[in-house]
Design an enzyme around this catalytic site. Structure first.
Site, PDB file in Angstrom:
ATOM      1  CE  LYS A  16      -2.533  -0.735   3.764  1.00  0.00           C
ATOM      2  NZ  LYS A  16      -2.160  -1.976   4.298  1.00  0.00           N
ATOM      3  NE  ARG A  29      -4.747  -1.072   9.955  1.00  0.00           N
ATOM      4  CZ  ARG A  29      -3.528  -0.156   9.249  1.00  0.00           C
ATOM      5  NH1 ARG A  29      -3.726   0.939   8.611  1.00  0.00           N
ATOM      6  NH2 ARG A  29      -2.565  -0.653  10.058  1.00  0.00           N
ATOM      7  NE  ARG A  66       7.323  -2.384   5.561  1.00  0.00           N
ATOM      8  CZ  ARG A  66       5.809  -2.241   5.734  1.00  0.00           C
ATOM      9  NH1 ARG A  66       5.358  -1.719   4.830  1.00  0.00           N
ATOM     10  NH2 ARG A  66       5.293  -2.310   6.941  1.00  0.00           N
ATOM     11  NE  ARG A 103       6.021   0.235   9.606  1.00  0.00           N
ATOM     12  CZ  ARG A 103       5.053   0.212   9.383  1.00  0.00           C
ATOM     13  NH1 ARG A 103       4.699   0.710   8.061  1.00  0.00           N
ATOM     14  NH2 ARG A 103       3.751  -0.351   9.775  1.00  0.00           N
ATOM     15  NE  ARG A 130       1.782  -4.249  11.074  1.00  0.00           N
ATOM     16  CZ  ARG A 130       2.747  -4.071  10.153  1.00  0.00           C
ATOM     17  NH1 ARG A 130       3.937  -4.401  10.159  1.00  0.00           N
ATOM     18  NH2 ARG A 130       2.314  -3.138   9.116  1.00  0.00           N
TER      19      ARG A 130
HETATM   20  P1  AMP Z   1       0.468   1.141   8.941  1.00  0.00           P
HETATM   21  O1  AMP Z   1       1.738   1.928   8.837  1.00  0.00           O
HETATM   22  O2  AMP Z   1      -0.708   1.512   8.177  1.00  0.00           O
HETATM   23  O3  AMP Z   1       0.669  -0.344   8.763  1.00  0.00           O
HETATM   24  O4  AMP Z   1       0.060   1.483  10.592  1.00  0.00           O
HETATM   25  C1  AMP Z   1       0.913   1.115  11.351  1.00  0.00           C
HETATM   26  C2  AMP Z   1       0.281   0.972  12.953  1.00  0.00           C
HETATM   27  O5  AMP Z   1      -0.334   2.418  13.031  1.00  0.00           O
HETATM   28  C3  AMP Z   1      -0.753  -0.071  12.944  1.00  0.00           C
HETATM   29  O6  AMP Z   1      -0.308  -1.255  13.132  1.00  0.00           O
HETATM   30  C4  AMP Z   1      -1.713   0.415  14.128  1.00  0.00           C
HETATM   31  O7  AMP Z   1      -1.266   0.336  15.162  1.00  0.00           O
HETATM   32  C5  AMP Z   1      -1.634   2.156  13.612  1.00  0.00           C
HETATM   33  N1  AMP Z   1      -2.723   2.259  12.785  1.00  0.00           N
HETATM   34  C6  AMP Z   1      -2.560   2.956  11.505  1.00  0.00           C
HETATM   35  N2  AMP Z   1      -3.697   3.337  10.930  1.00  0.00           N
HETATM   36  C7  AMP Z   1      -4.588   2.992  11.718  1.00  0.00           C
HETATM   37  C8  AMP Z   1      -6.022   3.057  11.997  1.00  0.00           C
HETATM   38  N3  AMP Z   1      -6.676   3.622  10.680  1.00  0.00           N
HETATM   39  N4  AMP Z   1      -6.707   2.578  13.096  1.00  0.00           N
HETATM   40  C9  AMP Z   1      -6.167   2.099  14.021  1.00  0.00           C
HETATM   41  N5  AMP Z   1      -4.760   1.950  13.895  1.00  0.00           N
HETATM   42  C10 AMP Z   1      -3.985   2.403  13.094  1.00  0.00           C
END
Ligand code: AMP
Length: 221
Positions: free
Chosen positions: A13, A88, A127, A160, A171
């Site tokens: 993404k 999400r 990654r 990360r 996740r």
């Molecule tokens: P991502 O970079 O999108 O994988 O997001 C990393 C982390 O941020 C996720 O594992 C969640 O802990 C938090 N996070 C990001 N976007 C959301 C969302 N829309 N709702 C809840 N937690 C989020």
């Protein structure tokens, strides 16, 4: 163009979002990036979010919805946007829907990147992200020329915290339980379109673009 990018962690993404946002001239709004910037800056929001993020759990809906609402008020988001990592959960999707109805700016399309689960684990654990410019590398698929250094800016490459294998598995479970129901939510509204996220980033982008052009007033002429 008002686009949501959906798909499990590791579907690509972030990589695709950057290209799509550039191609259609819309801001790339990544809730994960906004949260990480807050963690780095030590803000109260970052401090609250960090414990959820480190475990691979979702940050509470009210925190996220408020944050996205503020971001969508920014002038650059009035003509369109690409949401990456949001919504999400179904409650987040409903809040977004209410907000967009109020603004009379409905979504154009929800693009789902689909990819097999075992592939996702391999992608995420390999990654590496540049701490300075954010460019994403992969130890196997897109390695940097010099170990631990960004080709773009020379910054240090980091893994990360939430790309460690135990966290990745959590996740994915969180995605299946909380985010997958959104596919049905958007399918019911006639907004869901699918892209197979296999092949090179260029190939995936070409498939995404073929679909998105159907929704782009500029491409339709
Ligand atoms: P991502 O970079 O999108 O994988 O997001 C990393 C982390 O941020 C996720 O594992 C969640 O802990 C938090 N996070 C990001 N976007 C959301 C969302 N829309 N709702 C809840 N937690 C989020």
């Amino acid at each position: 163009m008002r686009i949501i990018l959906l798909g499990p962690p590791g579907a690509g993404k972030g990589t695709q979002a950057v290209r799509i946002a550039e191609a259609y001239g819309i801001p790339h709004i990544s809730t994960g990036d906004i949260l990480r910037a807050n963690v780095k800056g030590g803000t109260p929001l970052g401090t609250e979010a960090k414990r959820y993020m480190d475990a691979g759990d979702l940050v509470p809906d009210d925190v996220i919805v408020g944050m996205v609402g503020d971001r969508l008020e920014q002038p650059d988001a009035t003509e369109g946007f690409l949401l990456d990592g949001f919504p999400r959960t179904v409650p987040q999707a409903r809040s977004l829907e209410d907000l967009l109805v109020e603004r009379e700016t409905p979504l154009s399309v929800v693009l789902r990147l689909s990819v097999a689960k075992d592939e996702v684990v391999q992608r995420l654990t390999g990654r590496r992200t540049c701490a300075d410019c954010g460019r994403i590398f992969h130890l196997v698929h897109d390695p940097p020329s010099e170990a631990h250094r960004c080709d773009e800016c020379g910054g240090e490459l980091q893994q990360r915290d939430d790309d460690r294998e135990d966290v990745v598995l959590n996740r994915l479970e969180v995605y299946a339980a909380q985010t997958e129901p959104l596919e049905h939510f958007y399918w019911e509204r006639g907004l869901l379109r699918d892209v197979e996220a296999v092949g090179s980033p260029d190939e995936v982008f070409a498939s995404a673009r073929a679909i998105l052009d159907e929704y782009d007033p500029a491409s339709r002429g």
